[in-house]
Design an enzyme around this catalytic site. Structure first.
Site, PDB file in Angstrom:
ATOM      1  N   ARG A 107       0.856  -1.176   0.000  1.00 34.86           N
ATOM      2  CA  ARG A 107       0.000   0.000   0.000  1.00 34.86           C
ATOM      3  C   ARG A 107       0.901   1.237   0.000  1.00 34.86           C
ATOM      4  O   ARG A 107       2.114   1.122   0.142  1.00 34.86           O
ATOM      5  CB  ARG A 107      -0.944   0.013   1.204  1.00 34.86           C
ATOM      6  CG  ARG A 107      -0.252   0.101   2.557  1.00 34.86           C
ATOM      7  CD  ARG A 107      -1.273   0.063   3.684  1.00 34.86           C
ATOM      8  NE  ARG A 107      -0.633   0.284   4.985  1.00 34.86           N
ATOM      9  CZ  ARG A 107      -1.255   0.235   6.155  1.00 34.86           C
ATOM     10  NH1 ARG A 107      -2.550  -0.039   6.192  1.00 34.86           N
ATOM     11  NH2 ARG A 107      -0.617   0.454   7.283  1.00 34.86           N
ATOM     12  N   CYS A 111       2.903   8.463  -5.574  1.00 36.37           N
ATOM     13  CA  CYS A 111       3.523   9.773  -5.402  1.00 36.37           C
ATOM     14  C   CYS A 111       2.413  10.797  -5.239  1.00 36.37           C
ATOM     15  O   CYS A 111       1.556  10.932  -6.115  1.00 36.37           O
ATOM     16  CB  CYS A 111       4.399  10.124  -6.601  1.00 36.37           C
ATOM     17  SG  CYS A 111       4.893  11.859  -6.620  1.00 36.37           S
ATOM     18  N   ASN A 145      -5.642   7.268   4.246  1.00 33.74           N
ATOM     19  CA  ASN A 145      -5.438   6.472   5.457  1.00 33.74           C
ATOM     20  C   ASN A 145      -4.022   6.698   5.975  1.00 33.74           C
ATOM     21  O   ASN A 145      -3.050   6.466   5.254  1.00 33.74           O
ATOM     22  CB  ASN A 145      -5.636   4.979   5.166  1.00 33.74           C
ATOM     23  CG  ASN A 145      -5.530   4.131   6.419  1.00 33.74           C
ATOM     24  OD1 ASN A 145      -6.464   4.050   7.210  1.00 33.74           O
ATOM     25  ND2 ASN A 145      -4.377   3.498   6.613  1.00 33.74           N
ATOM     26  N   GLU A 146      -3.933   7.190   7.208  1.00 33.00           N
ATOM     27  CA  GLU A 146      -2.632   7.379   7.865  1.00 33.00           C
ATOM     28  C   GLU A 146      -1.618   8.060   6.942  1.00 33.00           C
ATOM     29  O   GLU A 146      -0.560   7.516   6.632  1.00 33.00           O
ATOM     30  CB  GLU A 146      -2.088   6.036   8.356  1.00 33.00           C
ATOM     31  CG  GLU A 146      -2.938   5.401   9.432  1.00 33.00           C
ATOM     32  CD  GLU A 146      -2.408   4.069   9.924  1.00 33.00           C
ATOM     33  OE1 GLU A 146      -2.811   3.640  11.023  1.00 33.00           O
ATOM     34  OE2 GLU A 146      -1.597   3.438   9.218  1.00 33.00           O
ATOM     35  N   CYS A 155       8.906  10.992  -1.480  1.00 31.00           N
ATOM     36  CA  CYS A 155       9.189  10.477  -2.807  1.00 31.00           C
ATOM     37  C   CYS A 155      10.188  11.429  -3.458  1.00 31.00           C
ATOM     38  O   CYS A 155      10.118  12.640  -3.241  1.00 31.00           O
ATOM     39  CB  CYS A 155       7.894  10.395  -3.603  1.00 31.00           C
ATOM     40  SG  CYS A 155       8.073  10.072  -5.370  1.00 31.00           S
ATOM     41  N   CYS A 157      10.878  11.592  -6.918  1.00 32.36           N
ATOM     42  CA  CYS A 157      10.705  11.538  -8.369  1.00 32.36           C
ATOM     43  C   CYS A 157      10.805  12.930  -8.992  1.00 32.36           C
ATOM     44  O   CYS A 157      10.887  13.951  -8.299  1.00 32.36           O
ATOM     45  CB  CYS A 157       9.365  10.898  -8.717  1.00 32.36           C
ATOM     46  SG  CYS A 157       7.944  11.958  -8.378  1.00 32.36           S
ATOM     47  N   CYS A 160       8.090  15.363  -7.809  1.00 28.63           N
ATOM     48  CA  CYS A 160       8.364  15.948  -6.495  1.00 28.63           C
ATOM     49  C   CYS A 160       9.493  16.974  -6.583  1.00 28.63           C
ATOM     50  O   CYS A 160       9.467  17.995  -5.886  1.00 28.63           O
ATOM     51  CB  CYS A 160       8.712  14.850  -5.502  1.00 28.63           C
ATOM     52  SG  CYS A 160       7.285  13.857  -4.988  1.00 28.63           S
ATOM     53  N   GLU A 306      -9.082   3.915  14.948  1.00 31.16           N
ATOM     54  CA  GLU A 306      -8.625   2.529  15.067  1.00 31.16           C
ATOM     55  C   GLU A 306      -8.119   2.322  16.493  1.00 31.16           C
ATOM     56  O   GLU A 306      -7.034   2.775  16.845  1.00 31.16           O
ATOM     57  CB  GLU A 306      -7.512   2.222  14.055  1.00 31.16           C
ATOM     58  CG  GLU A 306      -7.948   2.311  12.608  1.00 31.16           C
ATOM     59  CD  GLU A 306      -6.829   1.953  11.620  1.00 31.16           C
ATOM     60  OE1 GLU A 306      -5.824   1.337  12.053  1.00 31.16           O
ATOM     61  OE2 GLU A 306      -6.956   2.304  10.431  1.00 31.16           O
ATOM     62  N   TRP A 314       1.510  -8.755  11.643  1.00 30.66           N
ATOM     63  CA  TRP A 314       1.716  -8.923  10.205  1.00 30.66           C
ATOM     64  C   TRP A 314       2.443 -10.260  10.024  1.00 30.66           C
ATOM     65  O   TRP A 314       1.829 -11.301  10.094  1.00 30.66           O
ATOM     66  CB  TRP A 314       2.514  -7.746   9.632  1.00 30.66           C
ATOM     67  CG  TRP A 314       1.683  -6.540   9.311  1.00 30.66           C
ATOM     68  CD1 TRP A 314       0.447  -6.235   9.797  1.00 30.66           C
ATOM     69  CD2 TRP A 314       2.041  -5.482   8.420  1.00 30.66           C
ATOM     70  NE1 TRP A 314       0.005  -5.041   9.267  1.00 30.66           N
ATOM     71  CE2 TRP A 314       0.956  -4.557   8.421  1.00 30.66           C
ATOM     72  CE3 TRP A 314       3.146  -5.200   7.631  1.00 30.66           C
ATOM     73  CZ2 TRP A 314       0.973  -3.394   7.651  1.00 30.66           C
ATOM     74  CZ3 TRP A 314       3.165  -4.035   6.869  1.00 30.66           C
ATOM     75  CH2 TRP A 314       2.088  -3.152   6.876  1.00 30.66           C
TER      76      TRP A 314
END
Length: 665
Positions: A107, A111, A145-146, A155, A157, A160, A306, A314
């Site tokens: 996940r 970018c 999410n988060e 990133c 690239c 960016c 959460e 995990w």
């Protein structure tokens, strides 16, 4: 805030057959669930091919839950773009500092500056928000999410790089100003144009501290802009829905204060027993500090989006939760300002990376210990939460927290083991252990409401901030400053106009012409009639107006001040030139609180937490036993017991709730 919604679960109906959904809805209703969060990782399910939208399954799930009295928060699934987007536009995958592509398969493989990816987001979020704008079961949205999770090294690239160059040009105006601000005369690092500046890819050796500070601030601004990109679409299409985002306590990729300005309220994800932790669970004071800092980001009650409900895992797994521990952690969240607690997750998933991340139900889907515990918790405390919804803690003590100071210490920690947030938590724990509530504040906030302000590691300094602290003390405030204060300017370049800690030296009545990094070295400090160990740092202090209240007893600077006190105007300023160990920190905080006339909520054995929330003259007090042993406590005021069996006595993992009228009426 949505009235009378206080408990919920994170639900993933797409992981289970439709015939199971009715069973889940009935069990949730019986448990007392009032809200679910859904769809934050379901982009492929909702858009399997570009422009082909399938929201029917989600509408069916929302309608079914609504029939059982359960409302829905929708998550925009932009943390997990599907494979068909990656196939069509592989350039949206992020690049790390070593120039490597981080590929599809987990996940956050995106970018956040890439205009092509933002176009995909605009198309999808527009359709999704329009589809659910008038759905009676939907009450709000969680953006992504988060944000910042897994993007610590990203990133780098070309997209960016271009955005970074634009950000710098807007900030500095011309390249000469940037060269001066960054100190590029060192190592021949000067630039002729902004186009020569790159993202911070791995170098042969060393990095420019000023450039790295700007990079970290740029990354934060980029994430805020990424969130705003979605929030603007949702607000236009869903004006009656709230917008929130799930934070991660003290995580620092994005400045949570800035992000909070986009949101109706902030939410948080809290996992006291994460599989990644060295201990079975975080210290209770650390968890409390997380809640208090989250409350500070918006200065209003928050949600837990959460809340840990079972074993986390995990590839490896953490310890099982003791009976009652889940309830204690949930009510600790409430005690510190959470108006709603959403448990992660409803049911342990049978597939994917998080198949060992357990929830209210296990893999079998049968109600067990966790379900019954959550059900009892909700039925006991939800009615009381209706009464104190919106109430806030009102501490007399504040600790200054700054993302920029944290960034600066990440770039140059000074001591290899010095960590900004860990250092703040050392002060926090001493107050927590004394049953003294604490707020976290930004350095620019109004400090006048606090009797005592702790401002640790004020490394980056400006004339405005110096004056802010001076004004607070002069008006009668009590301020604690400590090591490495006033070292650098706002651009992360060392001050050179006077001895440390700059103008703060006038406030504290000291100068610091020398210092010692306590690397692989022990040091002792005498406070009162006892010696205590200290670590990390030793400022070698010269008194001008201050008096010494603790002195070094080791090294060439023994018998020189380690902690000082200075009367300034109507207030007092203390300077702590080292990092106290736990025992000295406890003694110093005791001294500071007595001198500042700060009140405690009570006394209690170790493992017992006291916390209050206030509203309209009412004060609700929570007494929480974080242990599997019986405990005793004593309150410093008279309260009426609302929940609990016996005052001044706690069973293992018991939570008691009290109330009083603040004005005695």
């Amino acid at each position: 805030m949505i009235m009378e919604i206080h408990f919920g679960v994170d639900y993933y109906p797409e992981h289970w057959p439709r015939e199971r959904w009715e069973t889940d809805a009935k069990l949730m209703q019986e448990m007392g669930v009032q809200v679910v969060r859904m769809a934050e990782f379901s982009w492929f399910k909702m858009e399997p091919r570009e422009g082909e939208f399938h929201f029917e399954w989600l509408e069916e799930a929302i309608a079914l839950l609504d029939k059982h009295g359960i409302k829905t928060i929708l998550g925009t699934p932009t943390a997990a773009p599907p494979a068909w987007i990656i196939e069509k536009n592989p350039e949206i995958q992020p690049i790390d500092t070593q120039g490597r592509v981080r590929h599809f398969g987990g996940r956050h493989h995106d970018c956040q500056s890439n205009p092509t990816y933002r176009a995909h987001i605009k198309r999808f979020v527009t359709h999704m928000s329009q589809r659910f704008a008038n759905n009676p079961g939907v009450i709000g949205w969680q953006i992504d999410n988060e944000l910042g999770n897994a993007h610590g090294d990203l990133c780098m690239c070309d997209s960016c790089k271009a955005r970074f160059q634009q950000w710098l040009e807007k900030k500095y105006g011309d390249i000469e100003t940037l060269n001066d601000a960054w100190g590029t005369a060192f190592w021949s690092q000067g630039y002729n144009t902004f186009s020569q500046i790159s993202t911070p890819l791995i170098t042969a050796v060393g990095e420019n501290p000023s450039a790295m500070l700007d990079w970290k601030c740029f990354c934060s601004d980029l994430i805020v802009d990424f969130a705003k990109w979605q929030a603007d679409i949702i607000r236009e299409n869903c004006p009656n829905h709230f917008i929130t985002h799930n934070y991660m306590c003290f995580d620092d990729k994005v400045n949570y204060y800035d992000l909070g300005e986009l949101l109706d309220f902030v939410s948080n994800d809290i996992y006291p027993a994460g599989y990644w932790q060295e201990q079975p669970h975080q210290p209770d004071s650390d968890i409390a500090a997380c809640h208090d800092v989250v409350r500070s980001y918006k200065k209003k009650p928050f949600w837990i989006m959460e809340q840990q409900a079972g074993i986390s895992g995990w590839g490896t797994m953490a310890r099982a939760l003791d009976p009652g521990q889940m309830s204690v952690w949930a009510m600790q969240s409430v005690a510190h300002g959470a108006d709603a607690v959403v448990f992660f997750r409803w049911r342990a998933c049978a597939m994917g990376t998080e198949q060992y991340w357990h929830g209210i139900l296990g893999h079998s889907g049968r109600p067990g210990r966790n379900y019954e515990e959550a059900k009892k918790l909700i039925h006991t405390f939800a009615p009381h939460m209706d009464e104190f919804e919106g109430a806030m803690p009102k501490p007399e003590v504040a600790i200054v927290h700054s993302f920029r100071q944290n960034y600066a210490f990440q770039i140059q920690p000074n001591h290899p083991d010095l960590r900004y947030v860990e250092h703040l938590k050392k002060y926090y724990k001493a107050f927590y252990d004394k049953k003294i509530p604490v707020d976290f504040v930004q350095d620019s906030d109004d400090l006048s409401q606090y009797k005592l302000v702790i401002a640790p590691l004020q490394y980056l300094m400006t004339p405005e901030l110096e004056q802010h602290y001076i004004d607070y003390v002069e008006a009668g405030g009590h301020l604690v400053l400590d090591m490495r204060a006033g070292v650098k300017d706002a651009n992360n370049i060392c001050m050179t106009d006077r001895e440390l800690p700059g103008r703060l030296g006038d406030l504290c009545g000291i100068e610091i012409p020398e210092y010692d990094c306590l690397f692989s070295k022990e040091c002792q400090v005498l406070f009162g009639k006892r010696e205590y160990p200290v670590s990390k740092w030793a400022d070698i202090i010269t008194l001008t107006d201050a008096k010494m209240i603790a002195e070094y007893t080791t090294s060439f600077y023994k018998q020189t001040p380690a902690v000082t006190e200075n009367v300034y105007g109507q207030g007092k300023a203390w300077y702590v030139g080292t990092q106290p160990g736990a025992e000295l920190m406890d003694e110093l905080v005791e001294y500071f609180t007595q001198e500042s006339d700060v009140e405690r909520l009570g006394t209690a054995q170790d493992g017992v937490e006291l916390m209050t929330r206030e509203s309209d003259g009412q004060v609700w007090l929570f007494v929480i036993n974080h242990t599997n042993e019986e405990k005793v406590y004593h309150l410093n005021d008279t309260y009426r017991l609302l929940e609990g069996e016996r005052e001044e006595y706690l069973k293992p993992y018991e939570v008691q709730l009290f109330v009083k009228n603040k004005y005695g009426r």
